[in-house]
Write an enzyme that holds these catalytic residues in place. Structure first.
Site, mmCIF file in Angstrom:
data_model
loop_
_atom_site.group_PDB
_atom_site.id
_atom_site.type_symbol
_atom_site.label_atom_id
_atom_site.label_comp_id
_atom_site.label_asym_id
_atom_site.label_seq_id
_atom_site.Cartn_x
_atom_site.Cartn_y
_atom_site.Cartn_z
ATOM 1 N N ASP A 1 0.847 -1.197 0.000
ATOM 2 C CA ASP A 1 0.000 0.000 0.000
ATOM 3 C C ASP A 1 0.883 1.248 0.000
ATOM 4 O OD1 ASP A 1 -1.779 2.045 0.590
ATOM 5 O OD2 ASP A 1 -2.084 1.413 2.680
ATOM 6 N N ASP B 1 -7.321 -11.021 -14.316
ATOM 7 C CA ASP B 1 -8.354 -11.941 -13.862
ATOM 8 C C ASP B 1 -9.676 -11.434 -14.449
ATOM 9 O OD1 ASP B 1 -9.861 -13.693 -12.242
ATOM 10 O OD2 ASP B 1 -8.476 -13.429 -10.568
ATOM 11 N N ASP C 1 -12.260 -16.568 -14.457
ATOM 12 C CA ASP C 1 -12.974 -17.003 -13.265
ATOM 13 C C ASP C 1 -14.128 -17.934 -13.663
ATOM 14 O OD1 ASP C 1 -13.215 -16.226 -10.290
ATOM 15 O OD2 ASP C 1 -15.273 -15.959 -10.984
ATOM 16 N N ASP D 1 -2.076 -1.348 -3.649
ATOM 17 C CA ASP D 1 -2.451 -0.644 -4.884
ATOM 18 C C ASP D 1 -1.452 -0.935 -6.008
ATOM 19 O OD1 ASP D 1 -0.250 1.180 -4.205
ATOM 20 O OD2 ASP D 1 -1.631 1.978 -2.706
ATOM 21 N N GLU E 1 -10.285 -21.089 -14.661
ATOM 22 C CA GLU E 1 -10.519 -21.651 -13.326
ATOM 23 C C GLU E 1 -11.633 -22.686 -13.474
ATOM 24 O OE1 GLU E 1 -11.944 -20.497 -8.817
ATOM 25 O OE2 GLU E 1 -12.886 -19.565 -10.528
ATOM 26 N N HIS F 1 -6.106 -17.579 -3.666
ATOM 27 C CA HIS F 1 -6.843 -16.709 -2.748
ATOM 28 C C HIS F 1 -8.104 -17.362 -2.180
ATOM 29 C CE1 HIS F 1 -8.723 -16.534 -6.594
ATOM 30 N NE2 HIS F 1 -9.789 -15.980 -6.056
ATOM 31 N N ASP F 2 -8.331 -18.622 -2.506
ATOM 32 C CA ASP F 2 -9.550 -19.294 -2.044
ATOM 33 C C ASP F 2 -9.290 -20.414 -1.040
ATOM 34 O OD1 ASP F 2 -11.301 -17.782 -3.617
ATOM 35 O OD2 ASP F 2 -11.106 -19.129 -5.337
HETATM 36 C C1 NOJ Z 1 -13.867 -18.041 -7.990
HETATM 37 C C2 NOJ Z 1 -12.945 -17.081 -7.335
HETATM 38 O O1 NOJ Z 1 -11.676 -17.656 -7.251
HETATM 39 C C3 NOJ Z 1 -13.539 -16.757 -5.987
HETATM 40 O O2 NOJ Z 1 -12.664 -16.002 -5.199
HETATM 41 C C4 NOJ Z 1 -14.831 -16.029 -6.209
HETATM 42 O O3 NOJ Z 1 -15.465 -15.829 -4.971
HETATM 43 C C5 NOJ Z 1 -15.760 -16.816 -7.121
HETATM 44 N N1 NOJ Z 1 -15.098 -17.387 -8.247
HETATM 45 C C6 NOJ Z 1 -16.862 -15.946 -7.633
HETATM 46 O O4 NOJ Z 1 -16.360 -15.068 -8.601
#
Ligand code: NOJ
Length: 529
Positions: free
Chosen positions: A23, A100, A202, A31, A262, A322-323
């Site tokens: 940041d 993305d 995505d 950012d 994805e 990130h998931d």
């Molecule tokens: C997959 C993404 O990786 C996730 O972070 C997101 O919440 C869902 N798709 C919805 O876009």
């Protein structure tokens, strides 16, 4: 590396979650200028491309995965000028940008949706998926959203339901509408024109839904919301194929442009089916993210992945994103990083494109958050059974000064309590650190083509706790031995001249008929025919 270096095949792709990288304004949110300032770090690390989690304007119900304008930059991350500068500066360093693209759905704040829900006669009405219910209070069919609950939201003013495969603030676009499709294809053209080299799509396999909106088969005994029914009619629909071919046609007009999808509910056969000519360059397989620390489990994943892809399609591997809970917390023991060295050696020496996630290289741990600190909508919904994804999205730990050097403001998520010790600055100084191990491995990967291009073959005659494989390219051979346990393990060694060795546990590479691997050792031996 040779002249035929192809960045997405031979290079390393590094995912940045921009909110948490660096940041420069004191807002507590990372950012674009922050990424620009850290480019020397990324260049020294040795990566070839940056995948940026979404930077388009978003009301952040799902932190960027709910986009309200595909063609601009969210002011909280900076301006289009900053983005242009990022492209220029990364190009200078030989780093590509992967955007993305979240094209299955938009935010409900997107002007398209605002128009679509403004009246039944609006020209954009059909840009989203609106349906009548089956009766009062009864949704159009039984589809459930990936994050639980019905996938249909009743809109009182319109007297109809709209479809959202995720959160209700993320209405699904209607890819069957030609205008929608054209607008979405323009998104690719726009960013390619700006110098972007690749895209991460995505949940691309959700784009199309059954035209008849049949009910999905129910699986009553599954706890996970995304598994309570088979997504037979709203995922992996046959129409997707032509659209992927259209996307590919656009990409092929640009030099080396690339797309990775994805894959929702991935498995090797399914993910491989989306790759190749007239399709995507790559699709993610997420099986590694679910592997326990077990040599056999990893080897069977990559074996199946290799078999499904065959000769003409190229694998990719990922340990973090990130998931999911960070691999350092899935595999690491306390603050010890030995296993993470073994994991990184596997990631960087398998045949396939390695994907890294910011902070993985310093072993950032998952942060445990209190209920009051949770921001992720999934965590808010499922607490305390599932605490959501904030824990893997916390600020990058740069140094030991305030807020780990991430921000002079209050960071948007708390830091891991270990930040004063575990950070880039400390690990840069420590020759035995995980960061330096990653760097050395990446240098090795660059200098030894066999690690990138070599054929791969599992070595069978090894103890259960050892994952061993051989890479062969022209006359060069590399053997990789990964000891997954904390006791020494013996492997057979057919005596031959070792040209070079690499290990986290030893400096000498002389062996007789066996090698005694140290606990948590990653050993790479190079030889030639
Ligand atoms: C997959 C993404 O990786 C996730 O972070 C997101 O919440 C869902 N798709 C919805 O876009």
């Amino acid at each position: 590396m040779g002249d035929d270096f192809l960045w997405w095949r031979d290079g390393i792709i590094y995912q940045i979650y921009p909110r948490s990288f660096y940041d420069t304004t004191g807002s507590g949110i990372g950012d674009l200028r922050g990424i620009i300032e850290k480019l020397d770090y990324l260049h020294d690390l040795g990566i070839d491309a940056i995948w940026l989690s979404p930077i388009n304007p978003s009301p952040d119900r799902d932190f960027g995965y709910d986009v309200s304008d595909y063609l601009s930059i969210d002011p909280k991350f900076g301006s289009m000028d900053d983005f242009d500068e990022l492209i220029q500066q990364t190009e200078r360093k030989g780093i590509r940008i992967v955007m993305d693209l979240v094209l299955n759905h938009t935010s409900d704040q997107h002007p398209w949706f605002q128009e679509s829900r403004s009246s039944r006669e609006n020209p954009k009405r059909d840009w989203y998926i609106w349906r009548d219910g089956k009766g009062i209070g009864r949704s159009p069919n039984n589809w459930i959203s990936i994050i639980g609950g019905s996938a249909w939201e009743w809109d009182e003013a319109m007297g109809q339901y709209y479809l959202h495969m995720y959160y209700k603030g993320q209405p699904d676009l209607n890819w069957r509408n030609p205008e929608v499709r054209e607008n979405l294809l323009d998104v690719f053209r726009f960013w390619l024109g700006k110098g972007v080299k690749g895209f991460r799509l995505d949940v691309f396999n959700l784009y199309f839904k059954d035209e008849e909106f049949h009910d999905n088969p129910v699986r009553p005994f599954h706890l996970r919301p995304d598994q309570q029914q088979a997504l037979k009619f709203n995922c992996d629909q046959p129409e997707l194929k032509d659209t992927l071919a259209e996307i590919r046609k656009i990409l092929d007009q640009y030099n080396d442009a690339y797309a990775i999808g994805e894959t929702l509910l991935s498995n090797p056969g399914k993910a491989a089916g989306y790759c190749g000519e007239n399709a995507l360059h790559q699709a993610f397989l997420f099986d590694f993210l679910e592997c326990p620390w077990n040599a056999h489990r990893f080897s069977s994943v990559f074996d199946q992945w290799e078999k499904s892809l065959g000769r003409d399609r190229w694998p990719n591997y990922v340990l973090n994103n990130h998931d999911v809970k960070r691999s350092a917390s899935r595999y690491g023991q306390g603050e010890d990083d030995d296993r993470l060295k073994v994991a990184s050696a596997m990631l960087l020496t398998l045949r396939g494109t390695p994907f890294m996630y910011y902070g993985e290289e310093i072993g950032m741990r998952e942060v445990t958050l209190k209920r009051s600190q949770i921001l992720d909508p999934v965590g808010l919904r499922f607490w305390p059974f599932y605490k959501g994804r904030d824990g893997c999205r916390t600020p990058m730990q740069w140094n030991s000064i305030e807020n780990a050097g991430f921000s002079i403001g209050q960071p948007w998520l708390p830091l891991h309590p270990d930040w004063r010790e575990r950070n880039v600055e400390n690990q840069t100084k420590d020759p035995g650190s995980l960061l330096n191990f990653y760097k050395e491995l990446i240098v090795l990967r660059r200098s030894e083509e066999v690690l990138v291009k070599g054929e791969i073959r599992l070595l069978q005659d090894v103890p259960n706790n050892v994952l061993a494989y051989e890479r062969v390219y022209l006359t060069k051979k590399a053997r990789i031995y990964l000891n997954f346990c904390q006791t020494p393990q013996e492997v057979n060694f057919a005596k031959e001249e070792i040209l070079k060795g690499f290990s986290n546990k030893r400096k000498e590479f002389h062996f007789q008929n066996t090698i005694s691997l140290f606990p948590d050792e990653a050993l790479i031996l190079f030889s030639s025919d």
